[in-house]
Design an enzyme around this catalytic site. Structure first.
Site, PDB file in Angstrom:
ATOM      1  N   LYS A  73     -40.384  18.921 -40.649  1.00  0.00           N
ATOM      2  CA  LYS A  73     -39.031  18.340 -40.243  1.00  0.00           C
ATOM      3  C   LYS A  73     -39.122  17.184 -39.309  1.00  0.00           C
ATOM      4  CE  LYS A  73     -34.893  20.266 -37.630  1.00  0.00           C
ATOM      5  NZ  LYS A  73     -34.350  21.223 -36.667  1.00  0.00           N
ATOM      6  N   SER A 108     -29.874  23.017 -38.476  1.00  0.00           N
ATOM      7  CA  SER A 108     -30.124  21.573 -38.419  1.00  0.00           C
ATOM      8  C   SER A 108     -31.310  21.354 -39.431  1.00  0.00           C
ATOM      9  CB  SER A 108     -30.400  21.053 -37.163  1.00  0.00           C
ATOM     10  OG  SER A 108     -31.610  21.299 -36.364  1.00  0.00           O
ATOM     11  N   SER A 159     -31.498  27.006 -35.994  1.00  0.00           N
ATOM     12  CA  SER A 159     -31.617  25.990 -36.883  1.00  0.00           C
ATOM     13  C   SER A 159     -32.799  26.131 -37.980  1.00  0.00           C
ATOM     14  CB  SER A 159     -32.021  24.673 -36.420  1.00  0.00           C
ATOM     15  OG  SER A 159     -30.962  24.074 -35.940  1.00  0.00           O
TER      16      SER A 159
HETATM   17  N1  GLN Z   1     -26.460  24.558 -34.768  1.00  0.00           N
HETATM   18  C1  GLN Z   1     -26.867  24.896 -33.297  1.00  0.00           C
HETATM   19  C2  GLN Z   1     -26.561  23.676 -32.575  1.00  0.00           C
HETATM   20  O1  GLN Z   1     -25.752  23.039 -33.152  1.00  0.00           O
HETATM   21  C3  GLN Z   1     -28.450  25.174 -33.145  1.00  0.00           C
HETATM   22  C4  GLN Z   1     -29.242  23.853 -33.584  1.00  0.00           C
HETATM   23  C5  GLN Z   1     -30.918  23.984 -33.426  1.00  0.00           C
HETATM   24  O2  GLN Z   1     -31.055  25.069 -33.459  1.00  0.00           O
HETATM   25  N2  GLN Z   1     -31.343  23.196 -33.437  1.00  0.00           N
HETATM   26  O3  GLN Z   1     -26.685  23.225 -31.727  1.00  0.00           O
END
Ligand code: GLN
Length: 469
Positions: free
Chosen positions: A73, A148, A172
């Protein structure tokens, strides 16, 4: 999807080679460019590493992950490759050192193939906040891959690599794993070093693994875990031993905690059906199914978004036009900071920074931030109490399967609610694993989640093996 365990035995018996596998992955990335999964591909570096891996196999010196093709990532440092966090803010930035996880993978023989697309600074649930365009779901390109870490999920689901690294602050890894049909593991907070991971919310962030099988998940887990003196929150314990644990017999009787019906009533029917089937599967394998009332479900999401935005507003202050990446046209130094942040950050990142500074501001600190910290304690205590009675908690990973691109952009709160089942594991620091389990009527993958007590990561993988088909 491709699995490392199968490839490794094929390499050992001469049916294929690391070079052949790496070339095939590079080709797949090219053919499937429309999915927009990668932000950087290191074809030369990967080809050279694969050639070295073949030499090691030939010399009988293969290391534990020799020739494993890994995608990383784009918020995790890989020396020599650009790092953007899918943001304009980091234009031109190249980290000088490998993240500890990357260093450990390289030392174990892995081939790093490139950097994957993501929501900007890991803020999002659909990969649509990337400054470099959305990632698309391989099953249906009109749908999101989740976020994400969407690029990492797609890279594994579509056979562009064996495994991928992601980061999970509130889901994410698990949510995109569910939307794309891969395994997705968020380890216990502290078991995997965060050194070299760009911080979003430091007390919630954890690097974890996307893979096509439990075996591959376990093999990578054993390599990337273990104490790292470069991360002050790193657990002092030894590396994992998941490969041993998943191969050993289950303690009996196994106790699986399930949520009451009211807690899952908002889920799509296909997800409830899959959940019930999986529960039946556990039961036929001899597990006792125990309904548990965890409580506090209604405060999971609000608590997460207060803590995550508060920490993000502090962590992202360092992107000021001075030290990293982008420096916008400006007249003087204070204008430089404003101009650079205005030009560099996208709308979601700005929203989080503003919300975070608000909940930390002196007039509101007690009402929001302090309250959220108290709520965090309640949520953790509730988990600890439940894990005295059950070996794992079982629930869906997401309330729906992959939604359509654009569908949830108008209202950020609807988007934030897609994290309903995932954020509480980060709040409590516990391990959680999304397991692919069937598909809905349109062929979209469904993911179901196991959560366990702190440091029971290996046990979760062992329990998940009961669902492996
Ligand atoms: N979807 C969650 C957010 O928008 C989690 C994001 C993540 O785990 N980096 O914060």
């Amino acid at each position: 999807m491709i699995t490392y365990a199968t490839d490794r035995s094929d390499i050992n018996n001469g049916a294929t080679s690391c070079a052949e596998r790496t070339t095939a992955c590079l080709q797949r990335i090219d053919e499937r460019a429309s999915l927009n999964a990668f932000l950087h591909v290191d074809a030369d570096g990967a080809t050279a590493a694969a050639a070295e891996s073949d030499e090691r196999f030939a010399a009988g010196l293969a290391r534990p992950l020799e020739g494993l093709v890994v995608a990383v990532k784009d918020n995790i440092n890989v020396a020599g490759m650009p790092l953007t966090c899918a943001s304009r803010m980091l234009d031109g930035f190249r980290p000088l050192f490998d993240a500890t996880v990357v260093e450990r993978l390289r030392d174990a023989g892995a081939v790093i193939i490139g950097k994957t697309n993501m929501d900007e600074f890991a803020m999002g649930s659909s990969n649509e906040t990337s400054a470099f365009g959305a990632v698309r779901n391989p099953v249906d390109e009109s749908r999101v891959p989740g976020g994400s870490s969407g690029g990492s999920a797609v890279a594994v689901a579509d056979g562009m690599c064996h495994v991928a690294l992601g980061s999970d602050t509130g889901g994410s890894i698990r949510q995109p794993a569910a939307f794309c049909g891969t395994y997705g593991l968020k380890p216990t907070y502290g078991r995997v070093s965060r050194y070299g991971l760009v911080a979003f919310a430091s007390s919630l962030d954890q690097i974890g693994i996307f893979a096509s099988s439990l075996h591959d998940t376990a093999a990578v887990f054993d390599v990337i875990t273990g104490h790292d003196p470069m991360d002050a929150t790193s657990d002092p314990g030894a590396a994992g031993r998941a490969l041993d644990v998943i191969a050993s017999p289950h303690a009996s009787p196994l106790r699986i905690g399930v949520l009451p019906r009211t807690a899952i009533q908002g889920c799509e029917p296909a997800i409830i059906t899959a959940y019930d089937e999986a529960i039946e599967r556990f039961r036929t394998k001899g597990a006792a199914i125990i309904e548990v009332a965890l409580g506090h479900e209604e405060i999971w999401v609000p608590t997460y978004f207060i803590l995550a935005t508060a920490e993000a507003s502090s962590n992202l202050a360092r992107f000021d036009g001075v030290r990293y990446g982008l420096r916008a046209e400006h007249t003087d130094i204070s204008d430089m900071t404003t101009a650079s942040k205005t030009a560099g950050f996208g709308a979601e990142v700005k929203r989080r920074i503003m919300l975070g500074t608000y909940v930390l501001s002196s007039g509101y600190y007690d009402a929001y931030y302090r309250k959220a910290q108290q709520a965090r304690r309640l949520i953790s205590d509730a988990y600890n109490a439940v894990f005295a009675d059950v070996d794992a908690l079982f629930m869906p990973t997401t309330p729906t399967t992959a939604f359509s691109l654009g569908e949830r952009n108008a209202d950020p709160v609807t988007m934030w609610l897609s994290d309903y089942f995932t954020v509480s594991a980060n709040i409590a620091g516990i391990p959680a694993l999304s397991v692919p389990f069937g598909k809905d009527a349109s062929g979209l993958p469904i993911g179901l989640q196991l959560q366990g007590a702190l440091f029971h990561d290996e046990r979760l993988m062992q329990i998940a093996s009961l669902l492996e088909s």
